[in-house]
Design a protein around this motif. Structure first.
Motif, short mmCIF file in Angstrom:
data_model
loop_
_atom_site.label_atom_id
_atom_site.label_comp_id
_atom_site.label_asym_id
_atom_site.label_seq_id
_atom_site.Cartn_x
_atom_site.Cartn_y
_atom_site.Cartn_z
N SER A 257 6.32 -36.10 19.30
CA SER A 257 6.77 -34.71 19.18
C SER A 257 6.47 -34.27 20.17
O SER A 257 5.31 -33.89 20.72
CB SER A 257 6.10 -34.38 17.72
N LYS A 261 9.70 -30.06 18.42
CA LYS A 261 10.58 -31.41 18.43
C LYS A 261 10.72 -32.52 18.43
O LYS A 261 9.92 -32.76 19.11
CB LYS A 261 11.72 -30.70 19.38
N GLU A 263 12.29 -37.17 18.98
CA GLU A 263 13.05 -37.70 19.07
C GLU A 263 12.91 -38.74 18.16
O GLU A 263 11.26 -39.46 18.31
CB GLU A 263 13.08 -38.25 20.69
N LYS A 340 12.54 -30.51 10.26
CA LYS A 340 12.53 -31.91 11.23
C LYS A 340 13.63 -30.27 12.31
O LYS A 340 14.86 -30.06 11.28
CB LYS A 340 14.29 -32.66 10.72
N VAL A 341 13.00 -30.85 13.53
CA VAL A 341 14.20 -31.01 14.85
C VAL A 341 14.10 -31.39 16.12
O VAL A 341 13.31 -31.57 16.57
CB VAL A 341 13.55 -28.90 15.91
N LEU A 342 15.19 -31.89 15.82
CA LEU A 342 15.80 -33.26 16.70
C LEU A 342 15.82 -32.61 17.89
O LEU A 342 16.01 -31.96 18.64
CB LEU A 342 16.72 -34.02 16.32
N LYS A 343 15.58 -33.54 19.91
CA LYS A 343 15.82 -33.17 20.35
C LYS A 343 16.71 -32.69 20.53
O LYS A 343 17.76 -34.26 20.40
CB LYS A 343 14.77 -33.36 21.23
N THR A 344 17.90 -32.13 22.11
CA THR A 344 18.44 -32.15 22.37
C THR A 344 18.33 -32.82 23.78
O THR A 344 17.26 -33.23 23.95
CB THR A 344 18.62 -30.72 23.17
N GLU A 347 15.81 -32.51 26.67
CA GLU A 347 14.45 -32.03 26.04
C GLU A 347 13.75 -33.85 26.06
O GLU A 347 12.57 -33.86 25.59
CB GLU A 347 14.56 -32.10 24.31
#
Lengths: 433, 433
Positions: A257, A261, A263, A340-344, A347
């Motif tokens: 984290s 964000k 993964e 929840k915000v996933l990395k691109t 990132e």
């Protein structure tokens, strides 16, 4: 629920873990009583075959092959589910909760896929659901996350959470065994199932990482958000070159984290040999946890096995019994409260180990390094060795930290180079500074 | 106690850990609220010097140099004691409990010496006392023992629970530094205090082992039952010969239970280099726990430091706040229920490493080995090396497992041998099979 001082348990499943549970509850009866003030009685046991011989002495009248015999028994306070698999486990647990029975389960598949649903049913009915045994067997890692680090912000978890693959990779590293050879040996020793797919492909580890990430990051982490890559393509050469450069190959789950964000992934990765996880060998499991305030910690122990897993199950049962006494069942459930915000791919950052076969001609290394430089990726280590095949060379590169986006760019350009014959492999490098 | 949704804390002590607590509670306010449904407010802070500059922003009106300002404030629900030392900490905690205030403390000295007394006051008044931070800083080891392994019987705990001595021994091992040199460096880096006695002599570790043994074995373990030996006599040669024979020198606490009889001690000991504790270096701590059913586990992390210790303190505070909400404070205290029976010297077993200086004459080794054989002690390793001093030799022996009684007999007879010039050192060897 009765007010007596006996807590009645319905045990669903009597495989090795189920037998371990019966044994622990029997043999530690007095200790359990001293800690809880209650006697724990296993009242009924769900089995598939009523006539099968069991390594634990249970009266035949306790056995049943009908889940309803347990679910509809009003005297049963808690069910312990150690059948595994999704159905009928899911339906049994749902029904049990709706009837006010507390649940202890060792079922990682179920909790990874349907944990949120079951926990919300539990909360509605004031019931406990505990599942410490579902991740890393005998290691009390879920408690550590939920209670031990409740004051901290967890930034990273790296887990060796599948004993089968860790055994295989340890054998490949130590003995120079090939993957197939090591797998066959794992099967012979009972460390791998006859169909080892879910272990070898990383699915089992992914389920555990989904559970860890949900609890550690306080956000829903469905299984489909966990990227998964297994170990079947790893070669002895990969493992040996990694060793030569100061790394050890492990199948690791990574949950990270950064600025909210996240993964979550499972993949073979290289760890520096002095990383605490590097010396976790054989069927052992370990979870490395980094917290903003606490820094580096690690939890190590047996990841499977009948008795280790049974200790986690019965310790959960002890908590249920204590909660019953205090009348606070269901209160421990903290629903995920972070979005929840996933990395691109831009990132997600890591170092990368690449192994290439190239034509042994002048200027190849210069071409290669230019590709990395153009993508803004600097190199930490370069190793070139001749190959037995004439006019070919092997080049191993370890990059400094770069984004997945940069890496993809590099890989595409490397592949397009005429002098590059094959990209043999590339792995994430973790745990370095 | 108020029914509002604010829990008011009196912080006693504002050193590095106290400042860490203030920072965590401030910065993680929202997370703490999400987990507990309560706001945590630090209301008053006990300090020695009201005018000293602090690294944390606290209104001057919150500071006091009089414990009574906290103890007599009826709005304060919980005190967090991070002053250290026995008095006035003990008296403050006792009074706080008598007034119905819950207590979180990081004070190992106090809990090792007066834990039983304070816990019984707490139980009488329905109050919580938590002290996770007192052992191994940021590692949630007490929770693991009390909850994670509640179903199991712990047979052994080996702890590297003092960072100062572990740093010193790591430096002696890695750099070949002498003890004094390594200690001076530890002091320069702030890892050792200007008076390092309680660390170096093993007392600090002994206090932590008394706490671990009490919780792990469910029996009262007063400090005077912990045998203690420090590291001041360890020489660089000891460390190097150990290394040469495949061991690493560590100051370890050992708590072992066999058939209901226990031993608890702190001493320098040799661990096989592949033992999980061997790679615990520098100021890190780790506790190795062996349970009858779970087998081998290990918990690793920072053993000290302001923020790691503060995470343990604030995680305990979170538990107190949750318990307040549920109205179950004080219910978690399980008084020791097993009778303490200490092992006799005939019942304490280990391997031993012995280093001798002998006259380099024929028959010395034969005489020596006869002494071991006569005492029924067999040898695992023997190493003889010439000494620079003429006509002297150095002999290093590692025995197989033998009782302390046998070892004493051997040592007396070895010392009496004319050809033995000095017994340079002897250490316990742990963690082997």
């Amino acid at each position: 629920m009765q007010n007596s001082d006996v807590v009645r348990v319905g045990l669903m499943g009597l495989g090795t873990v189920g037998c371990g549970v019966v044994r622990l509850v029997e043999e530690h009866q007095d200790d359990l009583y001293n800690q809880t003030g209650q006697r724990i009685e296993i009242r009924k046991v769900l089995v598939q075959d009523l006539d099968k011989k069991r390594p634990v002495p249970l009266e035949k009248s306790m056995l049943t092959d009908d889940p309803r015999a347990i679910l509809e028994d009003e005297e049963i306070d808690v069910i312990v589910e150690v059948m595994g698999g999704i159905e009928p486990a899911r339906e049994c647990i749902r029904q049990a909760l709706e009837k006010g029975k507390h649940v202890v389960t060792a079922n990682k598949d179920l909790m990874a896929l349907h944990g949120a649903e079951l926990l919300s049913v539990a909360e509605r009915h004031g019931c406990d659901v505990f599942y410490e045994a579902s991740v890393a067997g005998g290691i009390p890692i879920l408690r550590a996350l939920v209670e031990g680090f409740s004051s901290d912000r967890i930034t990273q978890m790296i887990g060796i959470v599948n004993g089968t693959t860790n055994y295989i990779l340890t054998e490949m590293d130590r003995r120079g065994a090939g993957f197939e050879d090591a797998l066959t040996q794992a099967q012979a020793l009972g460390y791998a199932e006859s169909d080892p797919t879910s272990d070898v492909d990383g699915l089992d580890a992914a389920r555990k990482m989904a559970i860890l990430a949900t609890l550690g990051f306080h956000m829903e982490m469905p299984l489909e958000d966990v990227e998964v890559q297994g170990i079947a393509d790893i070669t002895t050469e990969d493992v040996q070159f990694a060793e030569q450069l100061g790394y050890r190959m492990k199948l690791v789950g990574i949950a990270r984290s950064d600025d909210g964000k996240v993964e979550v992934s499972v993949q073979p990765a290289l760890l520096p040999q002095n990383h605490p996880l590097s010396s976790v060998d054989g069927v052992y499991n370990a979870v490395y946890v980094h917290g903003e305030a606490v820094g580096e910690t690690m939890f190590y122990g047996p990841g499977a096995g009948d008795m280790p897993t049974a200790t986690a199950v019965v310790s959960d049962l002890v908590t249920v019994v204590k909660n019953m006494r205090l009348g606070i069942n269901g209160s421990g459930i903290v629903a995920p409260y972070r979005e929840k915000v996933l990395k691109t791919p831009r990132e997600i950052h890591s170092k990368t180990f690449l192994r290439l076969h190239v034509s042994d001609e002048a200027g190849v290394l210069a071409q290669l390094t230019r590709i990395f430089a153009d993508a803004g990726v600097s190199l930490e280590k370069v190793l070139q060795v001749p190959r037995s095949r004439e006019k070919e060379a092997e080049i191993i590169l370890v990059t400094h930290t770069a984004s997945r986006h940069q890496l993809r760019q590099v890989l595409a350009n490397v592949e397009a180079l005429e002098s590059v014959l094959t990209i043999q492999s590339h792995y994430r490098v973790e745990g370095g500074c």
